[in-house]
Design a protein around this motif. Structure first.
Motif, PDB file in Angstrom:
ATOM      1  N   LYS A 146       1.422   7.318  -4.320  1.00 55.91           N
ATOM      2  CA  LYS A 146       1.576   8.064  -3.068  1.00 55.91           C
ATOM      3  C   LYS A 146       2.854   7.651  -2.344  1.00 55.91           C
ATOM      4  O   LYS A 146       3.576   8.486  -1.789  1.00 55.91           O
ATOM      5  CB  LYS A 146       0.357   7.847  -2.175  1.00 55.91           C
ATOM      6  CG  LYS A 146      -0.923   8.455  -2.726  1.00 55.91           C
ATOM      7  CD  LYS A 146      -2.109   8.170  -1.823  1.00 55.91           C
ATOM      8  CE  LYS A 146      -3.391   8.789  -2.375  1.00 55.91           C
ATOM      9  NZ  LYS A 146      -4.565   8.500  -1.510  1.00 55.91           N
ATOM     10  N   LEU A 147       3.145   6.339  -2.342  1.00 52.57           N
ATOM     11  CA  LEU A 147       4.368   5.860  -1.712  1.00 52.57           C
ATOM     12  C   LEU A 147       5.600   6.423  -2.415  1.00 52.57           C
ATOM     13  O   LEU A 147       6.551   6.882  -1.765  1.00 52.57           O
ATOM     14  CB  LEU A 147       4.392   4.326  -1.728  1.00 52.57           C
ATOM     15  CG  LEU A 147       5.701   3.661  -1.278  1.00 52.57           C
ATOM     16  CD1 LEU A 147       6.097   4.111   0.123  1.00 52.57           C
ATOM     17  CD2 LEU A 147       5.581   2.147  -1.344  1.00 52.57           C
ATOM     18  N   ARG A 183       6.272   9.966  -1.484  1.00 56.97           N
ATOM     19  CA  ARG A 183       6.859  10.073  -0.136  1.00 56.97           C
ATOM     20  C   ARG A 183       8.345   9.756  -0.167  1.00 56.97           C
ATOM     21  O   ARG A 183       9.164  10.404   0.494  1.00 56.97           O
ATOM     22  CB  ARG A 183       6.148   9.119   0.832  1.00 56.97           C
ATOM     23  CG  ARG A 183       4.758   9.544   1.242  1.00 56.97           C
ATOM     24  CD  ARG A 183       4.204   8.644   2.319  1.00 56.97           C
ATOM     25  NE  ARG A 183       4.984   8.753   3.567  1.00 56.97           N
ATOM     26  CZ  ARG A 183       4.789   7.988   4.631  1.00 56.97           C
ATOM     27  NH1 ARG A 183       3.862   7.035   4.604  1.00 56.97           N
ATOM     28  NH2 ARG A 183       5.510   8.139   5.712  1.00 56.97           N
ATOM     29  N   ALA A 237      -2.040   3.886  -4.636  1.00 62.89           N
ATOM     30  CA  ALA A 237      -1.272   3.739  -3.400  1.00 62.89           C
ATOM     31  C   ALA A 237       0.226   3.785  -3.674  1.00 62.89           C
ATOM     32  O   ALA A 237       0.991   4.416  -2.932  1.00 62.89           O
ATOM     33  CB  ALA A 237      -1.646   2.427  -2.705  1.00 62.89           C
ATOM     34  N   ASN A 282       0.831  -1.187   0.000  1.00 63.03           N
ATOM     35  CA  ASN A 282       0.000   0.000   0.000  1.00 63.03           C
ATOM     36  C   ASN A 282       0.879   1.255   0.000  1.00 63.03           C
ATOM     37  O   ASN A 282       1.749   1.379  -0.843  1.00 63.03           O
ATOM     38  CB  ASN A 282      -0.974  -0.022   1.176  1.00 63.03           C
ATOM     39  CG  ASN A 282      -2.186   0.863   0.943  1.00 63.03           C
ATOM     40  OD1 ASN A 282      -2.197   2.021   1.313  1.00 63.03           O
ATOM     41  ND2 ASN A 282      -3.217   0.316   0.305  1.00 63.03           N
ATOM     42  N   GLU A 283       0.693   2.177   0.940  1.00 69.90           N
ATOM     43  CA  GLU A 283       1.453   3.420   0.956  1.00 69.90           C
ATOM     44  C   GLU A 283       2.743   3.319   1.767  1.00 69.90           C
ATOM     45  O   GLU A 283       3.399   4.331   2.028  1.00 69.90           O
ATOM     46  CB  GLU A 283       0.598   4.564   1.498  1.00 69.90           C
ATOM     47  CG  GLU A 283      -0.581   4.908   0.608  1.00 69.90           C
ATOM     48  CD  GLU A 283      -1.462   5.991   1.207  1.00 69.90           C
ATOM     49  OE1 GLU A 283      -0.918   6.891   1.892  1.00 69.90           O
ATOM     50  OE2 GLU A 283      -2.682   5.946   1.016  1.00 69.90           O
TER      51      GLU A 283
END
Length: 456
Positions: A318-319, A322, A315, A291-292
């Motif tokens: 988004k990861l 980051r 997901a 996921n993230e």
């Protein structure tokens, strides 16, 4: 070393050289046909410039190959080779922008990229970098960029299709691994894409011209250097302007929902952190259903090289963002469906290795809040799942989600329960054939159970 130098199955196209393996170490042999360009790369200052900017992987010269008149290089190791259909939109976008940056830098030193394929871009340490030292050739004034069409088909086509549809379509590249043909891209793009001057130029007009001109006539056309630079600038501008598709997805906000379950997420994080801190010599990991990255990122922060795989492209996007914000360089996020992993592809199905072949056996595997989706959602029996995980990880942290859990009941809402074997007792029995269960922790406020296992 020379007598055992046999090209890898993926390294046979370039007459300038090839990659081979000796033991667990990769080497690159530069053949006489590639020595002039290699010498210019090293002596012009281009190699130093690109490696300083982390746009090109470093290498060391190990020995001259007196037999062929070439040289043998040892490139810096790449932790994990990934393919473009496993990348999220911003990963492919960064790879495209870096390819253009490299081309522009090369022109300053009298060279140019002869290839513009995503397969030459990997994630060796913190950013997308070129791994093919022999992709450079001497630039001759007035000649066009031979890799222009390849760039448009391999990078621009999938990026534009995702941008205009608003959908994550990376898997389209599995159908056309060498690039989505311009004519197909043109036919799939909406009509409004023609009102973008740069999209019209690089896709629509380019596709029309390709139908009229054969490659020899097209490559013979003169392209002054200033026009070539403007071409690269326009490609850069178009590529940078494209937006990642972020549609509503099933798992895109998973952690926001999980965090509302009476401390469930924080308790799970603490247990897993404690277990990992008790382990010795964990250097590599894989997180299935990452996921993230709530559990992948802490592993990477400990210096554990982690492959974070999830089937939800939103997901993973988004990861990835980051990771880029924090500068973390021990984690590779991948868009990957566990039940449909990347297959072996290319010549003899060996040119591009399958996902699990590239993954190998990791020191640690995570399989958290995933087993019910695989066993009940995908009808995978415990023994098949346990065998796959045992072939991928020596130690395993896995979360068992029982039938009475609301998420399992949701999966069973509109289907017959044909899973009488799905129970804690059967789970422990079957996984016990492959792993030794070392620790068990029941999550308070939930019927879910965490297991730490060691492969037998």
């Amino acid at each position: 070393m020379n007598e055992n130098a046999q090209a890898l199955s993926s390294s046979y196209r370039d007459p300038a050289g090839f990659v081979f393996r000796k033991g667990n170490t990769l080497f690159r042999k530069v053949l006489p046909a590639g020595m002039a360009d290699y010498t210019l790369l090293m002596q012009s200052g281009l190699y130093q410039r690109l490696t300083e900017k982390k746009l090109l992987v470093t290498h060391t010269e190990t020995e001259e190959d007196h037999e062929t008149g070439g040289i043998i290089l040892q490139p810096a190791p790449i932790p994990f080779i990934s393919y473009p259909w496993e990348w999220s939109f911003p990963q492919l976008q960064e790879a495209a922008l870096n390819t253009l940056d490299i081309t522009r830098e090369a022109l300053k030193y009298g060279m140019i990229l002869k290839d513009a394929t995503p397969f030459n871009i990997q994630w060796p340490g913190g950013r997308m970098s070129l791994i093919d030292t022999l992709s450079f050739t001497t630039y001759r004034e007035g000649t066009p960029w031979i890799a222009y069409r390849q760039f448009c088909e391999s990078f621009l086509s999938p990026l534009l299709l995702m941008h205009y549809t608003g959908q994550p379509l990376s898997s389209l590249q599995l159908a056309w691994p060498e690039g989505i043909p311009l004519a197909i891209t043109r036919s799939l793009l909406p009509y409004r894409s023609r009102f973008s001057v740069l999209t019209y130029l690089h896709i629509h007009l380019h596709a029309r011209m390709s139908l009229r001109l054969n490659e020899k006539v097209e490559s013979a056309k003169s392209l002054p250097k200033q026009r070539l630079l403007r071409l690269l600038d326009s490609l850069q501008s178009l590529t940078a302007s494209l937006q990642a598709p972020l549609p509503k997805s099933t798992w895109g906000n998973y952690y926001a929902e999980a965090g509302q379950r009476d401390g469930y997420l924080e308790q799970k994080k603490q247990i897993i952190s404690d277990w990992i801190n008790e382990q010795n010599n964990i250097q590599t990991a894989v997180d299935f259903g990452a996921n993230e990255g709530a559990f992948s990122l802490p592993l990477a922060a400990k210096g554990i090289h982690t492959v974070a795989a999830d089937g939800d492209a939103v997901a993973v996007t988004k990861l990835y963002r980051r990771i880029r914000q924090t500068g973390q360089d021990h984690i590779i996020p991948l868009v990957l469906d566990f039940t449909w992993p990347s297959p072996g592809m290319g010549l003899e199905n060996a040119e591009r290795a399958s996902f699990f072949e590239r993954l190998g056996v990791r020191d640690l595997g995570l399989c958290l809040a995933l087993i019910h989706h695989l066993c009940i959602g995908k009808n995978i029996p415990f023994d098949r799942l346990a065998a796959i995980l045992a072939g991928s990880a020596k130690k395993l942290i896995i979360e068992f989600v029982p039938k009475e859990d609301e998420k399992v009941q949701l999966l069973l809402r509109n289907r017959e329960d044909i899973f009488p074997w799905y129970s804690r007792e059967k789970f422990e029995e079957v996984f016990g054939r492959f792993y030794r269960i070392e620790q068990i922790s029941e999550l308070t406020g939930s019927a879910r159970i965490l297991y730490l296992m060691q492969r037998k």
